[in-house]
Scaffold this active site. Structure first.
Site, PDB file in Angstrom:
ATOM      1  N   ASN A  94      15.045   5.873  13.328  1.00  0.00           N
ATOM      2  CA  ASN A  94      14.642   5.376  14.696  1.00  0.00           C
ATOM      3  C   ASN A  94      16.355   4.369  15.093  1.00  0.00           C
ATOM      4  OD1 ASN A  94      14.690   2.873  13.568  1.00  0.00           O
ATOM      5  ND2 ASN A  94      12.699   3.258  14.105  1.00  0.00           N
TER       6      ASN A  94
ATOM      7  N   LYS B 203      20.819   1.631  12.365  1.00  0.00           N
ATOM      8  CA  LYS B 203      21.060   1.748  10.603  1.00  0.00           C
ATOM      9  C   LYS B 203      21.728   3.016  10.049  1.00  0.00           C
ATOM     10  CE  LYS B 203      16.494   0.372  12.016  1.00  0.00           C
ATOM     11  NZ  LYS B 203      14.790   0.606  11.333  1.00  0.00           N
TER      12      LYS B 203
ATOM     13  N   THR C 244       9.038   1.742  18.362  1.00  0.00           N
ATOM     14  CA  THR C 244       9.327   2.207  17.366  1.00  0.00           C
ATOM     15  C   THR C 244       9.780   4.079  17.174  1.00  0.00           C
ATOM     16  OG1 THR C 244       8.519   0.562  16.213  1.00  0.00           O
ATOM     17  CG2 THR C 244       9.151   2.931  14.644  1.00  0.00           C
TER      18      THR C 244
ATOM     19  N   TYR D 194      12.678  -6.508   4.834  1.00  0.00           N
ATOM     20  CA  TYR D 194      11.802  -6.082   5.574  1.00  0.00           C
ATOM     21  C   TYR D 194      10.451  -6.308   4.622  1.00  0.00           C
ATOM     22  CZ  TYR D 194      14.159  -2.783   8.473  1.00  0.00           C
ATOM     23  OH  TYR D 194      14.400  -2.624   8.917  1.00  0.00           O
TER      24      TYR D 194
ATOM     25  N   HIS E   7      17.567  -0.974  14.500  1.00  0.00           N
ATOM     26  CA  HIS E   7      16.558  -2.058  14.670  1.00  0.00           C
ATOM     27  C   HIS E   7      16.931  -3.735  15.555  1.00  0.00           C
ATOM     28  CE1 HIS E   7      13.752  -5.484  12.691  1.00  0.00           C
ATOM     29  NE2 HIS E   7      15.605  -6.101  12.955  1.00  0.00           N
TER      30      HIS E   7
ATOM     31  N   GLU F  18      15.802 -13.103  10.281  1.00  0.00           N
ATOM     32  CA  GLU F  18      17.027 -12.681  10.297  1.00  0.00           C
ATOM     33  C   GLU F  18      18.443 -12.624   9.803  1.00  0.00           C
ATOM     34  OE1 GLU F  18      15.450  -8.825  12.687  1.00  0.00           O
ATOM     35  OE2 GLU F  18      13.954  -8.572  11.135  1.00  0.00           O
TER      36      GLU F  18
HETATM   37  P1  CMP Z   1      12.419  -1.473  13.226  1.00  0.00           P
HETATM   38  O1  CMP Z   1      11.935  -1.187  14.136  1.00  0.00           O
HETATM   39  O2  CMP Z   1      13.664  -1.407  11.649  1.00  0.00           O
HETATM   40  O3  CMP Z   1      11.605  -2.068  11.773  1.00  0.00           O
HETATM   41  C1  CMP Z   1      10.486  -1.433  10.552  1.00  0.00           C
HETATM   42  C2  CMP Z   1      11.098  -0.080  10.161  1.00  0.00           C
HETATM   43  O4  CMP Z   1      10.215   1.011   9.695  1.00  0.00           O
HETATM   44  C3  CMP Z   1      11.101   0.604  11.705  1.00  0.00           C
HETATM   45  O5  CMP Z   1      11.952   0.299  12.413  1.00  0.00           O
HETATM   46  C4  CMP Z   1      10.926   1.941  11.225  1.00  0.00           C
HETATM   47  O6  CMP Z   1      12.278   2.433  10.475  1.00  0.00           O
HETATM   48  C5  CMP Z   1      10.057   2.166   9.993  1.00  0.00           C
HETATM   49  N1  CMP Z   1       9.086   2.626  10.180  1.00  0.00           N
HETATM   50  C6  CMP Z   1       7.249   1.744  11.308  1.00  0.00           C
HETATM   51  N2  CMP Z   1       6.928   2.959  11.796  1.00  0.00           N
HETATM   52  C7  CMP Z   1       7.117   3.783  10.861  1.00  0.00           C
HETATM   53  C8  CMP Z   1       6.038   4.474  10.316  1.00  0.00           C
HETATM   54  N3  CMP Z   1       4.782   4.429  10.213  1.00  0.00           N
HETATM   55  N4  CMP Z   1       6.461   5.734  10.158  1.00  0.00           N
HETATM   56  C9  CMP Z   1       7.983   5.469   9.147  1.00  0.00           C
HETATM   57  N5  CMP Z   1       8.874   4.726   9.047  1.00  0.00           N
HETATM   58  C10 CMP Z   1       8.425   3.646   9.557  1.00  0.00           C
END
Ligand code: CMP
Length: 137
Positions: free
Chosen positions: A112, A9, A91, A49, A115, A126
């Site tokens: 984070n 990311k 996550t 997404y 992905h 994807e």
């Molecule tokens: P990812 O695994 O890319 O899948 C969806 C993304 O949404 C996740 O990682 C985070 O970057 C974001 N995400 C998921 N839950 C939350 C949350 N509670 N608050 C903010 N961002 C979130």
């Protein structure tokens, strides 16, 4: 052999952590089948997404994912989908198991770092989303 999709990311690239994360993925036995650096458009991030479109964090997530370039990775190994999820961790980095990529380096639930596809169905979607059938399926 199974294939999965990973995305480093914008926070990963901004913080110059690509090398460390890629090194870790190679150590875990992942082979890089394809990869590209791309600055996602709002449309691309929203489409990728779309499963989260009704979540409260959706707009912030799209803004974050379009805030800088990402590195999109087509990865291969045995049991790749489950293994990549295991290696990156939960996550929320605070909840992620010790030794996982997110626990080690990620800053927050949103920022984070990486992905990973979470199911065979989503991996197919994807991979196709970013890599055409030539290299993807
Ligand atoms: P990812 O695994 O890319 O899948 C969806 C993304 O949404 C996740 O990682 C985070 O970057 C974001 N995400 C998921 N839950 C939350 C949350 N509670 N608050 C903010 N961002 C979130």
């Amino acid at each position: 052999m199974e294939r999965t999709l990973g995305i480093l990311k914008p926070d990963c690239l901004r913080r110059r952590l690509m090398g460390k994360v890629i090194n870790r993925l190679e150590d875990e036995g992942f082979a890089f089948v394809n990869g590209m650096i791309k600055h996602l458009t709002q449309k691309e991030a929203e489409g990728f997404y779309y499963v989260h479109k009704d979540r409260s964090f959706f707009d912030d997530l799209v803004e974050f994912m379009t805030s800088g370039p990402v590195f999109i990775m087509l990865l291969e190994r045995e049991n790749a989908i489950a293994k990549l999820r295991e290696v990156i961790g939960a996550t929320d980095p605070a909840q992620a198991a010790p030794g996982t990529i997110r626990r080690e380096w990620a800053e927050s639930k949103q920022n984070n770092l990486i992905h990973a596809s979470d199911s065979l169905e989503n991996a197919k979607f994807e991979i196709k989303y970013f890599f055409s059938n030539k290299s993807g399926s």
